[in-house]
Design an enzyme around this catalytic site. Structure first.
Site, PDB file in Angstrom:
ATOM      1  N   GLY A   1       1.621   2.536  10.846  1.00  0.00           N
ATOM      2  CA  GLY A   1       2.617   3.604  10.734  1.00  0.00           C
ATOM      3  C   GLY A   1       3.225   4.037  12.050  1.00  0.00           C
ATOM      4  O   GLY A   1       3.799   5.124  12.133  1.00  0.00           O
TER       5      GLY A   1
ATOM      6  N   GLU B   1      -6.035  -4.679  10.434  1.00  0.00           N
ATOM      7  CA  GLU B   1      -5.066  -3.609  10.663  1.00  0.00           C
ATOM      8  C   GLU B   1      -5.497  -2.800  11.885  1.00  0.00           C
ATOM      9  O   GLU B   1      -6.271  -1.834  11.750  1.00  0.00           O
ATOM     10  CB  GLU B   1      -5.013  -2.667   9.453  1.00  0.00           C
ATOM     11  CG  GLU B   1      -4.497  -3.299   8.184  1.00  0.00           C
ATOM     12  CD  GLU B   1      -3.865  -2.246   7.275  1.00  0.00           C
ATOM     13  OE1 GLU B   1      -2.712  -2.428   6.901  1.00  0.00           O
ATOM     14  OE2 GLU B   1      -4.509  -1.240   6.970  1.00  0.00           O
TER      15      GLU B   1
ATOM     16  N   SER C   1       2.639  -1.737  10.588  1.00  0.00           N
ATOM     17  CA  SER C   1       4.066  -1.749  10.940  1.00  0.00           C
ATOM     18  C   SER C   1       4.766  -3.070  10.611  1.00  0.00           C
ATOM     19  O   SER C   1       5.623  -3.534  11.371  1.00  0.00           O
ATOM     20  CB  SER C   1       4.253  -1.384  12.413  1.00  0.00           C
ATOM     21  OG  SER C   1       3.772  -0.077  12.655  1.00  0.00           O
TER      22      SER C   1
ATOM     23  N   HIS D   1      -9.994   1.439   4.488  1.00  0.00           N
ATOM     24  CA  HIS D   1      -8.728   1.680   5.189  1.00  0.00           C
ATOM     25  C   HIS D   1      -8.967   2.719   6.294  1.00  0.00           C
ATOM     26  O   HIS D   1      -9.759   3.649   6.121  1.00  0.00           O
ATOM     27  CB  HIS D   1      -7.663   2.179   4.213  1.00  0.00           C
ATOM     28  CG  HIS D   1      -6.291   2.171   4.816  1.00  0.00           C
ATOM     29  ND1 HIS D   1      -5.867   3.166   5.671  1.00  0.00           N
ATOM     30  CD2 HIS D   1      -5.277   1.272   4.743  1.00  0.00           C
ATOM     31  CE1 HIS D   1      -4.643   2.886   6.073  1.00  0.00           C
ATOM     32  NE2 HIS D   1      -4.254   1.740   5.526  1.00  0.00           N
TER      33      HIS D   1
ATOM     34  N   LYS E   1       0.121   4.216  -0.377  1.00  0.00           N
ATOM     35  CA  LYS E   1      -0.556   5.428   0.114  1.00  0.00           C
ATOM     36  C   LYS E   1      -0.313   6.587  -0.875  1.00  0.00           C
ATOM     37  O   LYS E   1      -0.308   6.328  -2.069  1.00  0.00           O
ATOM     38  CB  LYS E   1      -0.099   5.771   1.540  1.00  0.00           C
ATOM     39  CG  LYS E   1      -0.189   4.538   2.448  1.00  0.00           C
ATOM     40  CD  LYS E   1      -0.132   4.843   3.905  1.00  0.00           C
ATOM     41  CE  LYS E   1      -0.202   3.528   4.681  1.00  0.00           C
ATOM     42  NZ  LYS E   1      -0.445   3.714   6.087  1.00  0.00           N
TER      43      LYS E   1
ATOM     44  N   GLU F   1      -7.374   5.172   7.233  1.00  0.00           N
ATOM     45  CA  GLU F   1      -7.128   6.565   6.823  1.00  0.00           C
ATOM     46  C   GLU F   1      -8.304   7.106   6.010  1.00  0.00           C
ATOM     47  O   GLU F   1      -8.649   8.275   6.123  1.00  0.00           O
ATOM     48  CB  GLU F   1      -5.804   6.647   6.040  1.00  0.00           C
ATOM     49  CG  GLU F   1      -4.613   6.477   6.983  1.00  0.00           C
ATOM     50  CD  GLU F   1      -3.370   5.862   6.368  1.00  0.00           C
ATOM     51  OE1 GLU F   1      -3.278   5.788   5.133  1.00  0.00           O
ATOM     52  OE2 GLU F   1      -2.490   5.427   7.133  1.00  0.00           O
TER      53      GLU F   1
ATOM     54  N   ASN G   1       0.868  -1.179   0.000  1.00  0.00           N
ATOM     55  CA  ASN G   1       0.000   0.000   0.000  1.00  0.00           C
ATOM     56  C   ASN G   1       0.905   1.229   0.000  1.00  0.00           C
ATOM     57  O   ASN G   1       1.440   1.603   1.044  1.00  0.00           O
ATOM     58  CB  ASN G   1      -0.898  -0.033   1.252  1.00  0.00           C
ATOM     59  CG  ASN G   1      -1.740   1.218   1.391  1.00  0.00           C
ATOM     60  OD1 ASN G   1      -1.826   2.018   0.462  1.00  0.00           O
ATOM     61  ND2 ASN G   1      -2.367   1.389   2.551  1.00  0.00           N
TER      62      ASN G   1
HETATM   63  P1  PGA Z   1       2.216   0.586   7.742  1.00  0.00           P
HETATM   64  O1  PGA Z   1       0.815   0.785   6.975  1.00  0.00           O
HETATM   65  O2  PGA Z   1       2.822  -0.694   7.208  1.00  0.00           O
HETATM   66  O3  PGA Z   1       3.013   1.800   7.364  1.00  0.00           O
HETATM   67  O4  PGA Z   1       1.923   0.495   9.181  1.00  0.00           O
HETATM   68  C1  PGA Z   1      -0.038  -0.290   6.698  1.00  0.00           C
HETATM   69  C2  PGA Z   1      -1.285   0.206   6.039  1.00  0.00           C
HETATM   70  O5  PGA Z   1      -1.729   1.328   6.338  1.00  0.00           O
HETATM   71  O6  PGA Z   1      -1.882  -0.488   5.207  1.00  0.00           O
END
Ligand code: PGA
Length: 252
Positions: free
Chosen positions: A181, A175, A213, A107, A28, A109, A26
């Site tokens: 993150g 998640e 993460s 997601h 982003k 976000e 991903n």
């Molecule tokens: P991350 O993000 O690996 O940076 O924690 C995962 C995600 O948001 O899908």
């Protein structure tokens, strides 16, 4: 000979255990330019060329989807109508037409910044499936929230009216919001328990993956768990070398 047989058996067990694992990047809202996107994509493509039996999917921003070729692609979002006056949105048909196979929905976000509700997520899942896209439905509790209660709500609303047959084409990405993150990843044992809970609640045939993460040091500890069938990688997927290591860790 018995000794050799043992190794063949052990290898078979490993192949079965790791069969059909899926590693999803991903990206982003990265990288900043098309040139960098192509460079990252080509490095990953070259790095995973010899990898067998693992599905590798790259989810870049919409604008890079048409220029990246040679690995499976996923979009990071989709609208829940096929066409019409919806300024700024992208339809599932448009993604399908580009050869995109997967789409991330729900997601944390998008839930946070785009006010995506469980009802909207459900509409997206339904419309994506209708045109043959595979939704990657993200679920996970917020910091301090009751895990099972949070998941039960997101899953029952997000998968409303999805049949047992359709569920085979849905991937559930667990998640936990607090793990995204932050470097504060969920322990593989806990993630495994949650994956078991999700399968029990939805169906044994639904694919469950973990995200939050994940990096090249911890990826294998998730993939060794039997209910975790893949990973959704954010930050570390922007580093080609690390992401290739993560994909390869699914092969070991
Ligand atoms: P991350 O993000 O690996 O940076 O924690 C995962 C995600 O948001 O899908």
């Amino acid at each position: 000979m018995q000794y050799e047989g043992f190794f063949v058996w052990e290898k078979c067990v490993k192949i079965i255990q790791y069969m059909d694992k899926i590693i999803i990047a991903n990206w982003k809202m990265n990288p900043e330019t098309a040139e960098e996107a192509i460079e990252l994509f080509e490095l990953v493509k070259r790095g995973v060329a010899e990898v067998n039996g693992i599905d590798v999917v790259i989810c870049p921003p919409f604008v890079y989807l048409p220029i990246l070729k040679g690995l499976k692609l996923g979009a990071q979002n989709v609208f829940y109508k096929e066409e019409g006056a919806f300024t700024g949105e992208v339809s599932p048909l448009m993604l399908k037409d580009l050869g995109v196979e997967y789409v991330i929905v729900g997601h944390s976000e998008s839930r946070k910044y785009l006010n995506e509700t469980d009802e909207i997520v459900n509409n997206k899942v339904i419309e994506a499936l209708k045109v043959g896209l595979k939704p990657i439905l993200c679920v996970g509790e917020k910091d301090g929230e009751d895990r099972e209660e949070g998941l039960r709500g997101q899953l029952s609303k997000g998968l409303k009216d999805i049949s047992e047959e359709e569920i085979k084409n849905v991937i559930i990405a667990y998640e936990p919001v607090w793990a995204i993150g932050t470097g504060n990843n969920c322990s593989p044992k806990d993630a495994e328990k949650v994956a078991g809970f999700i399968k029990k609640m939805i169906s044994e045939s639904v694919k469950v993956i973990y995200g939050g993460s994940v990096n090249s040091d911890n990826s294998n500890s998730y993939l060794s768990e039997s209910n975790i069938e893949g990973l959704l990688v954010g930050g570390d997927a922007l580093n080609a070398e690390d992401f290739i290591k993560i994909v390869k860790s699914a092969e070991n």
